[in-house]
Enzyme design. Structure first.
Site, PDB file in Angstrom:
ATOM      1  N   TRP A  42       0.720  -1.320  -0.048  1.00  0.00           N
ATOM      2  CA  TRP A  42      -0.169  -0.072   0.010  1.00  0.00           C
ATOM      3  C   TRP A  42       1.032   1.193   0.144  1.00  0.00           C
ATOM      4  O   TRP A  42       1.845   1.394   0.544  1.00  0.00           O
ATOM      5  CB  TRP A  42      -0.926   0.135   1.195  1.00  0.00           C
ATOM      6  CG  TRP A  42      -1.743   1.212   1.443  1.00  0.00           C
ATOM      7  CD1 TRP A  42      -1.127   2.429   2.030  1.00  0.00           C
ATOM      8  CD2 TRP A  42      -2.958   1.612   1.164  1.00  0.00           C
ATOM      9  NE1 TRP A  42      -2.153   3.439   2.394  1.00  0.00           N
ATOM     10  CE2 TRP A  42      -3.345   3.095   1.754  1.00  0.00           C
ATOM     11  CE3 TRP A  42      -3.929   1.001   0.509  1.00  0.00           C
ATOM     12  CZ2 TRP A  42      -4.474   3.551   1.318  1.00  0.00           C
ATOM     13  CZ3 TRP A  42      -5.216   1.385   0.363  1.00  0.00           C
ATOM     14  CH2 TRP A  42      -5.502   2.693   0.647  1.00  0.00           C
ATOM     15  N   ASN A  44       0.000   5.838  -0.091  1.00  0.00           N
ATOM     16  CA  ASN A  44      -0.916   6.934  -0.147  1.00  0.00           C
ATOM     17  C   ASN A  44      -0.085   8.129  -0.126  1.00  0.00           C
ATOM     18  O   ASN A  44       0.610   8.410  -1.033  1.00  0.00           O
ATOM     19  CB  ASN A  44      -1.970   6.947   0.830  1.00  0.00           C
ATOM     20  CG  ASN A  44      -1.848   6.916   2.253  1.00  0.00           C
ATOM     21  OD1 ASN A  44      -1.448   5.641   2.867  1.00  0.00           O
ATOM     22  ND2 ASN A  44      -1.884   8.099   3.072  1.00  0.00           N
ATOM     23  N   ASP A  45      -0.252   9.137   0.679  1.00  0.00           N
ATOM     24  CA  ASP A  45       0.281  10.502   0.575  1.00  0.00           C
ATOM     25  C   ASP A  45       1.664  10.411   0.325  1.00  0.00           C
ATOM     26  O   ASP A  45       2.611   9.794   0.736  1.00  0.00           O
ATOM     27  CB  ASP A  45       0.221  11.490   1.638  1.00  0.00           C
ATOM     28  CG  ASP A  45      -1.146  11.383   2.280  1.00  0.00           C
ATOM     29  OD1 ASP A  45      -2.307  10.718   1.726  1.00  0.00           O
ATOM     30  OD2 ASP A  45      -1.552  11.998   3.387  1.00  0.00           O
ATOM     31  N   GLN A  61       3.662   7.664   2.387  1.00  0.00           N
ATOM     32  CA  GLN A  61       2.850   6.861   3.299  1.00  0.00           C
ATOM     33  C   GLN A  61       2.835   5.489   2.737  1.00  0.00           C
ATOM     34  O   GLN A  61       2.400   5.140   1.583  1.00  0.00           O
ATOM     35  CB  GLN A  61       1.492   7.206   3.364  1.00  0.00           C
ATOM     36  CG  GLN A  61       1.361   8.699   4.200  1.00  0.00           C
ATOM     37  CD  GLN A  61       1.673   8.354   5.797  1.00  0.00           C
ATOM     38  OE1 GLN A  61       0.736   8.130   6.582  1.00  0.00           O
ATOM     39  NE2 GLN A  61       2.754   8.573   6.016  1.00  0.00           N
ATOM     40  N   TRP A  69      -4.381  -0.354   3.818  1.00  0.00           N
ATOM     41  CA  TRP A  69      -3.961   0.632   4.734  1.00  0.00           C
ATOM     42  C   TRP A  69      -3.659  -0.015   6.291  1.00  0.00           C
ATOM     43  O   TRP A  69      -4.522  -1.046   6.593  1.00  0.00           O
ATOM     44  CB  TRP A  69      -4.956   1.514   4.958  1.00  0.00           C
ATOM     45  CG  TRP A  69      -4.749   2.865   5.939  1.00  0.00           C
ATOM     46  CD1 TRP A  69      -4.187   4.122   5.096  1.00  0.00           C
ATOM     47  CD2 TRP A  69      -4.828   3.040   7.024  1.00  0.00           C
ATOM     48  NE1 TRP A  69      -4.127   5.027   6.396  1.00  0.00           N
ATOM     49  CE2 TRP A  69      -4.199   4.258   7.511  1.00  0.00           C
ATOM     50  CE3 TRP A  69      -5.118   1.989   7.972  1.00  0.00           C
ATOM     51  CZ2 TRP A  69      -4.250   4.857   8.872  1.00  0.00           C
ATOM     52  CZ3 TRP A  69      -5.282   2.594   9.471  1.00  0.00           C
ATOM     53  CH2 TRP A  69      -4.600   4.047   9.876  1.00  0.00           C
ATOM     54  N   ARG A 172      -2.987  17.472  12.149  1.00  0.00           N
ATOM     55  CA  ARG A 172      -2.177  16.718  11.409  1.00  0.00           C
ATOM     56  C   ARG A 172      -1.333  17.343   9.978  1.00  0.00           C
ATOM     57  O   ARG A 172      -1.755  18.344   9.488  1.00  0.00           O
ATOM     58  CB  ARG A 172      -2.565  15.264  11.062  1.00  0.00           C
ATOM     59  CG  ARG A 172      -3.924  15.264  10.114  1.00  0.00           C
ATOM     60  CD  ARG A 172      -4.436  13.920  10.099  1.00  0.00           C
ATOM     61  NE  ARG A 172      -5.764  13.773   9.327  1.00  0.00           N
ATOM     62  CZ  ARG A 172      -6.913  13.736  10.019  1.00  0.00           C
ATOM     63  NH1 ARG A 172      -6.956  13.559  11.338  1.00  0.00           N
ATOM     64  NH2 ARG A 172      -8.023  13.436   9.366  1.00  0.00           N
ATOM     65  N   ASP A 173      -0.519  16.497   9.690  1.00  0.00           N
ATOM     66  CA  ASP A 173       0.003  16.891   8.291  1.00  0.00           C
ATOM     67  C   ASP A 173       1.101  18.230   8.232  1.00  0.00           C
ATOM     68  O   ASP A 173       0.819  18.887   7.242  1.00  0.00           O
ATOM     69  CB  ASP A 173      -0.722  16.864   7.222  1.00  0.00           C
ATOM     70  CG  ASP A 173      -1.633  15.752   7.266  1.00  0.00           C
ATOM     71  OD1 ASP A 173      -1.304  14.635   7.658  1.00  0.00           O
ATOM     72  OD2 ASP A 173      -3.007  15.953   7.020  1.00  0.00           O
ATOM     73  N   GLU A 225      -6.916  18.706   5.425  1.00  0.00           N
ATOM     74  CA  GLU A 225      -5.975  17.934   5.424  1.00  0.00           C
ATOM     75  C   GLU A 225      -4.638  18.495   4.727  1.00  0.00           C
ATOM     76  O   GLU A 225      -4.931  19.100   3.790  1.00  0.00           O
ATOM     77  CB  GLU A 225      -5.882  16.399   5.243  1.00  0.00           C
ATOM     78  CG  GLU A 225      -7.356  15.671   5.931  1.00  0.00           C
ATOM     79  CD  GLU A 225      -7.416  14.259   5.892  1.00  0.00           C
ATOM     80  OE1 GLU A 225      -7.165  13.558   6.748  1.00  0.00           O
ATOM     81  OE2 GLU A 225      -7.962  13.924   4.424  1.00  0.00           O
TER      82      GLU A 225
END
Length: 507
Positions: A42, A44-45, A61, A69, A172-173, A225
């Site tokens: 997996w 993602n970002d 990620q 995930w 977050r982030d 986000e």
């Protein structure tokens, strides 16, 4: 970082519990050729983008254990050309102890060349990663840092983490950059449910002071986000530089990104548009969590985002990145707007990455459908189209991609002169994979002197369309059958393709 499982279930139609890894057969027909995917499992970002020793560093990620995930960590890859990627060992692993678990969520990285943090060795500054630590047992998120003295190959967590802890569930982030006028680091971080971006300042990356909040503004129906902010000159004039603030959130049609244009004085961001004005980064249904390389050659700001793929399942990987995009600001009739184009480092060397320009035509008249591919070329759903189309009296003109033999399943990409929109129509091919509202995706674009320019990037399971030099972009995921590889130019009347170049990327 998307954490809400119900949101993912409803908008992406995937299950985070999913099928077991070995229950999903391999899907090489959907593995991109010139877009980044992890070797397996997996993603993602995108995270921690830095340019170091002639290489673009991409952290992302990653679940290093399975194709769904979970076990959030930072994967790592590097590239000299943004097309060919070397997969590297996981850079920051999740932390699991008897008392707690810390998932390594999204964030950024900086080259601390002046060693403001004190983490460097032998007179050399470290790389410092700044990210959200998710603590599921404590039901909160906080901001952590880690440092590397081996060129970003591995990181050590700061022993006094977290560096910012508001005891909040959704916080977050962080994205960090050096602001020279005030000689300090600036952080943007998301106050998710408040629909705000918080700004912090720091001299050493360890101690952070709140500076200001921006928001709510723009789209506020779902949480904010992955904020980040970049300075960009308007029309290439460094004396007229504005800041672009990016925010990701979920809209009525799924994942989306918005941006704000304004001024930043080192403390506060001032939006130049009305607070209710929403400016979209991408008009498709899959582009999310994008951040930029700030330090690319020639002072380029190069954006890359996660292209979210829902169903069907892919294996042995899940998730991919967009084409990296050069960013610029330009004056338009509507005000200062963001333009995006595939990175020049790629476009300047297309012939090197592909089999050459398989098709190169000028002033080509098209009426109805004209087949462009054959048994030996452009037959694998991985190509790059650059065209200038004069629609004339044709209401619609453009390309039919990923078509099956009888044309019952096809994807239409083109320009609608009546509505003045570029569009992607998946209504005959992707009914099983998309929300019905996303079968037709459009973006407003005016022809210039009667001509529309289209860049169409097809890469197995991704489709990105750039209209009029990057004025608008549509990105979406597609899942054609193995034998659905037809490619044609079309016009509802007669259109003239003033220029047409197609590169076969199935190298």
């Amino acid at each position: 970082m998307i954490r809400n499982r119900l949101l993912i279930l409803s908008l992406l139609a995937i299950s985070l519990r999913g099928m077991a890894q070995d229950a999903t057969p391999p899907t090489p027909q959907w593995r991109p050729v010139y877009h980044f995917t992890p070797d397996k499992y997996w993603t993602n970002d995108p995270n921690g983008l830095i340019y170091l020793n002639g290489k673009f560093q991409l952290y992302y990620q990653h679940n290093p254990q399975e194709n769904k995930w979970g076990h959030m960590s930072w994967g790592h890859a590097e590239s000299a050309d943004l097309v060919h990627w070397k997969h590297l060992p996981v850079a920051i692993h999740e932390v699991v102890t008897r008392d707690t678990t810390v998932y390594i969520y999204s964030g950024s990285a900086v080259i601390d060349k002046n060693n403001t943090s004190g983490f460097g060795k032998n007179g050399k500054g470290p790389i410092v990663a700044i990210f959200t630590g998710d603590l599921p047992k404590q039901h909160k998120e906080a901001q952590y840092i880690a440092y590397s003295n081996d060129n970003g190959m591995s990181y050590k967590l700061y022993d006094k983490d977290p560096v910012i802890d508001l005891n909040m569930r959704d916080f977050r982030d962080p994205n960090v950059f050096w602001f020279a006028p005030k000689k300090q680091w600036i952080m943007t971080v998301s106050m998710v449910n408040e629909h705000m971006v918080r700004f912090y300042g720091s001299k050493d990356l360890k101690h952070w002071e709140k500076l200001s909040d921006f928001g709510p503004a723009g789209y506020t129906k779902n949480g904010w986000e992955c904020p980040s902010m970049l300075p960009l000159p308007v029309n290439g004039n460094p004396a007229n530089t504005k800041y672009v603030l990016f925010v990701s959130n979920f809209g009525e049609h799924g994942p989306q990104m918005q941006y704000f244009v304004g001024d930043f004085d080192g403390t506060k961001f001032t939006n130049l548009n009305p607070a209710e004005k929403m400016l979209r980064v991408d008009y498709g249904d899959c582009f999310y969590a994008a951040i930029a390389w700030r330090d690319a050659p020639a002072n380029k700001k190069i954006l890359i985002g996660w292209l979210i793929n829902g169903k069907p399942e892919t294996s042995p990987w899940k998730g991919q990145m967009s084409i990296p995009r050069d960013l610029s600001l330009r004056n338009t009739a509507d005000g200062i707007r963001l333009f995006q184009n595939p990175a020049a480092i790629i476009t300047n060397s297309l012939s090197k990455y592909a089999k050459g320009a398989v098709i190169s035509k000028t002033n080509l008249p098209v009426s109805g459908a004209m087949k462009l591919n054959g048994a030996s070329h452009l037959n694998a759903n991985s190509y790059w189209i650059d065209a200038e189309i004069q629609p004339g009296k044709s209401e619609k003109s453009g390309f039919i991609v990923a078509s099956d033999a009888d044309g019952s399943k096809k994807i239409e990409v083109g320009y609608n002169a009546a509505s003045k929109e570029i569009y992607v129509d998946c209504s005959t091919a992707e009914n099983a994979n998309k929300d019905k509202r996303n079968l037709l995706q459009t973006a407003p674009v005016n022809a210039v002197n009667g001509v529309i320019r289209l860049r169409v990037l097809v890469d197995k399971s991704s489709l990105e369309v750039f209209g009029n030099g990057g004025e608008q972009v549509i990105s979406t995921m597609i899942y054609p059958d193995k034998d659905a590889t037809g490619l044609s130019a079309f016009a509802s009347g007669t259109a003239v393709f003033k220029t047409l170049k197609i590169w076969d990327m199935d190298r």
